[in-house]
Motif scaffolding. Structure first.
Motif, mmCIF file in Angstrom:
data_model
loop_
_atom_site.group_PDB
_atom_site.id
_atom_site.type_symbol
_atom_site.label_atom_id
_atom_site.label_comp_id
_atom_site.label_asym_id
_atom_site.label_seq_id
_atom_site.Cartn_x
_atom_site.Cartn_y
_atom_site.Cartn_z
ATOM 1 N N GLU A 178 63.126 60.737 37.514
ATOM 2 C CA GLU A 178 64.513 61.171 37.667
ATOM 3 C C GLU A 178 65.165 60.469 38.852
ATOM 4 N N ALA A 179 64.424 60.326 39.944
ATOM 5 C CA ALA A 179 64.958 59.640 41.122
ATOM 6 C C ALA A 179 65.210 58.165 40.838
ATOM 7 N N ILE A 180 64.339 57.555 40.049
ATOM 8 C CA ILE A 180 64.522 56.147 39.671
ATOM 9 C C ILE A 180 65.813 55.991 38.878
ATOM 10 N N ARG A 181 66.020 56.891 37.928
ATOM 11 C CA ARG A 181 67.250 56.830 37.131
ATOM 12 C C ARG A 181 68.482 57.006 38.006
ATOM 13 N N LYS A 182 68.414 57.963 38.923
ATOM 14 C CA LYS A 182 69.565 58.252 39.774
ATOM 15 C C LYS A 182 69.869 57.124 40.748
ATOM 16 N N SER A 183 68.867 56.311 41.065
ATOM 17 C CA SER A 183 69.094 55.209 42.007
ATOM 18 C C SER A 183 70.093 54.196 41.460
ATOM 19 N N GLY A 184 70.162 54.088 40.142
ATOM 20 C CA GLY A 184 71.069 53.129 39.522
ATOM 21 C C GLY A 184 70.619 51.688 39.650
ATOM 22 N N LYS A 185 69.434 51.462 40.204
ATOM 23 C CA LYS A 185 68.963 50.087 40.426
ATOM 24 C C LYS A 185 68.028 49.606 39.319
ATOM 25 N N THR A 186 67.495 50.525 38.541
ATOM 26 C CA THR A 186 66.542 50.177 37.491
ATOM 27 C C THR A 186 66.996 50.790 36.171
ATOM 28 N N VAL A 187 67.093 49.965 35.143
ATOM 29 C CA VAL A 187 67.398 50.454 33.802
ATOM 30 C C VAL A 187 66.106 50.955 33.168
ATOM 31 N N VAL A 188 66.112 52.199 32.713
ATOM 32 C CA VAL A 188 64.925 52.804 32.111
ATOM 33 C C VAL A 188 65.030 52.710 30.593
ATOM 34 N N HIS A 189 64.038 52.063 29.985
ATOM 35 C CA HIS A 189 64.020 51.869 28.537
ATOM 36 C C HIS A 189 63.014 52.809 27.884
ATOM 37 N N GLN A 190 63.433 53.502 26.857
ATOM 38 C CA GLN A 190 62.546 54.342 26.057
ATOM 39 C C GLN A 190 62.185 53.589 24.784
ATOM 40 N N LEU A 191 60.907 53.508 24.471
ATOM 41 C CA LEU A 191 60.485 52.811 23.269
ATOM 42 C C LEU A 191 60.791 53.627 22.022
ATOM 43 N N SER A 192 61.271 52.965 20.994
ATOM 44 C CA SER A 192 61.416 53.614 19.691
ATOM 45 C C SER A 192 60.035 53.705 19.051
ATOM 46 N N ASP A 193 59.915 54.495 17.987
ATOM 47 C CA ASP A 193 58.629 54.609 17.292
ATOM 48 C C ASP A 193 58.168 53.242 16.780
ATOM 49 N N LYS A 194 59.094 52.452 16.286
ATOM 50 C CA LYS A 194 58.756 51.132 15.762
ATOM 51 C C LYS A 194 58.271 50.210 16.879
ATOM 52 N N GLU A 195 58.940 50.255 18.008
ATOM 53 C CA GLU A 195 58.532 49.423 19.143
ATOM 54 C C GLU A 195 57.166 49.834 19.679
ATOM 55 N N ARG A 196 56.959 51.141 19.787
ATOM 56 C CA ARG A 196 55.660 51.613 20.285
ATOM 57 C C ARG A 196 54.528 51.194 19.351
ATOM 58 N N GLU A 197 54.815 51.230 18.052
ATOM 59 C CA GLU A 197 53.805 50.813 17.089
ATOM 60 C C GLU A 197 53.446 49.335 17.285
ATOM 61 N N GLN A 198 54.412 48.515 17.642
ATOM 62 C CA GLN A 198 54.134 47.098 17.913
ATOM 63 C C GLN A 198 53.221 46.952 19.131
ATOM 64 N N TRP A 199 53.473 47.754 20.155
ATOM 65 C CA TRP A 199 52.605 47.725 21.338
ATOM 66 C C TRP A 199 51.182 48.096 20.956
ATOM 67 N N ARG A 200 51.034 49.169 20.215
ATOM 68 C CA ARG A 200 49.711 49.664 19.865
ATOM 69 C C ARG A 200 48.945 48.650 19.002
ATOM 70 N N THR A 201 49.656 48.032 18.085
ATOM 71 C CA THR A 201 49.022 47.037 17.223
ATOM 72 C C THR A 201 48.567 45.828 18.040
ATOM 73 N N ALA A 202 49.417 45.394 18.978
ATOM 74 C CA ALA A 202 49.070 44.243 19.807
ATOM 75 C C ALA A 202 47.881 44.533 20.720
ATOM 76 N N LEU A 203 47.746 45.785 21.165
ATOM 77 C CA LEU A 203 46.724 46.144 22.142
ATOM 78 C C LEU A 203 45.421 46.651 21.520
ATOM 79 N N ALA A 204 45.445 46.985 20.241
ATOM 80 C CA ALA A 204 44.238 47.519 19.593
ATOM 81 C C ALA A 204 43.029 46.595 19.716
ATOM 82 N N PRO A 205 43.183 45.269 19.610
ATOM 83 C CA PRO A 205 41.999 44.408 19.717
ATOM 84 C C PRO A 205 41.284 44.487 21.068
ATOM 85 N N VAL A 206 41.968 44.962 22.099
ATOM 86 C CA VAL A 206 41.334 45.066 23.418
ATOM 87 C C VAL A 206 40.144 46.015 23.357
ATOM 88 N N HIS A 207 40.263 47.088 22.587
ATOM 89 C CA HIS A 207 39.157 48.040 22.462
ATOM 90 C C HIS A 207 37.922 47.362 21.875
#
Length: 357
Positions: free
Chosen positions: A287-316
């Protein structure tokens, strides 16, 4: 004449060893037993506050027979030096991150670095507070270390000089990481260039452009003022950051039994406190980060998060030989049990190691 860190640490350890010879007598003579508790983060982080709570509880429980001295923000030792200092007896207590034990030859702790392995805190606590956690702590004994507790600091976010919403955004970004082969593999899987740096060096590295971004729980990102330098933050919750509270084994075993019991009780209470405040502290920091106005906070959509998970699955799969297939499977079983209890079948709750199979 300047002396090397190793020489200084060994000399300090010699002094500590001499002092330890009279430890029991000192306790009887009402001379406080000093525990130097060193860590690398700010006092107002979850770890910093938990350390202060332990100090309060320990000194009260022992009626002043023990004095706990807290040294935050790498005042005594940086990341790469603190474990050696503990083993040599120059400090008595640390709370290093779980990624720090691989250089000692205990690679199993890197299971906590695997991306998306813990779908919830409940799964995490069943691991740290159950047989798996106890076995991991027991492995430290052969290194002259006694593990006392796991402290929580929450899930990590990604920050950089540009938005990081899909894996392609990481291409050629220099990302600071802790010394962990798992974290190296994670960043490479995303297309980034991993850069190992001590925590105390991150702000300057971001400021000078040595690195483009980093990963942290929000509390670390805020208290270290990284939001002043990083214009973009992604709430990815892709990885976990926690700590193990450890003590020098010889020091611990040399304590009078009654004092050790009192300190164990103080540690249990401090651990409950640490794990209770972690999420709240991170929420407040975000909340403090958001209020600072210096950093844009991005929330991942379900589709975007799925891309992250797919890209990172081979690490396991890549890390099975390093960490242990059985250990990874044990964590995934806990995740699967929770999913079954909750009736959740969505991909966002599946163990990451199963993604893409």
């Amino acid at each position: 004449m300047r002396f090397s860190l190793t020489f200084r640490v060994r000399f300090s350890a010699l002094l500590v060893a001499v002092a330890a010879l009279s430890l029991n007598n000192a306790a009887r003579a009402d001379v406080p037993i000093v525990i130097k508790f060193s860590h690398v983060v700010a006092s107002d982080t979850p770890k910093g506050k938990a350390a202060e709570r332990f100090k309060e509880l320990a000194e009260r429980a022992t009626k002043g027979r023990v004095k706990v001295e807290i040294y935050p923000n790498s005042q005594l030792y940086k990341d790469k030096d603190e474990l050696e200092a503990l083993q040599l007896g120059a400090v008595q207590m640390l709370a290093p991150s779980l990624a720090k034990f691989s250089p000692l030859g205990i690679r199993e702790f890197e299971v906590f670095d695997l991306p998306y392995i813990f779908p919830t805190k409940e799964v995490l606590y069943r691991i740290t507070e159950g047989p798996v956690g106890k076995e991991l702590l027991d492995r430290l004994q052969t290194k002259g270390i006694t593990g006392l507790a796991f402290w929580d600091n929450g899930f990590k976010v990604m920050s950089a000089n540009r938005p990081l919403k899909v894996p392609a955004d990481f291409r050629n970004q220099k990302m600071r990481i802790q010394p962990s082969k798992v974290l190296e593999a994670q960043m490479r899987a995303l297309g980034a260039i991993p850069q190992v740096l001590d925590f105390s060096e991150v702000y300057q590295a971001l400021q000078s452009g040595v690195v483009d971004g980093t990963e942290n729980p929000p509390s670390n990102f805020y208290t270290q003022k990284m939001y002043e330098l990083q214009p973009h933050l992604t709430v990815s919750n892709h990885g976990y950051l926690g700590y193990v509270v450890i003590v020098n084994r010889k020091f611990w075993e040399g304590l009078p039994g009654s004092i050790r019991v009192e300190l164990e009780g103080a540690m249990r209470e401090a651990t409950q406190y640490a794990n209770a405040i972690a999420q709240n502290e991170n929420d407040r920091a975000m909340e403090a980060i958001r209020k600072s106005g210096k950093t844009v906070v991005h929330q991942l959509s379900d589709k975007e998060r799925e891309q992250w998970r797919t890209a990172l699955a081979p690490v396991h799969r890549e890390m099975e030989a390093r960490i242990g297939r059985d250990l990874i499977a044990a964590v995934n079983r806990e995740a699967a049990r929770e999913a079954a209890r909750d009736g959740t079948k969505d991909a966002a709750r599946k163990p990451a190691a199963l993604m893409g199979r």
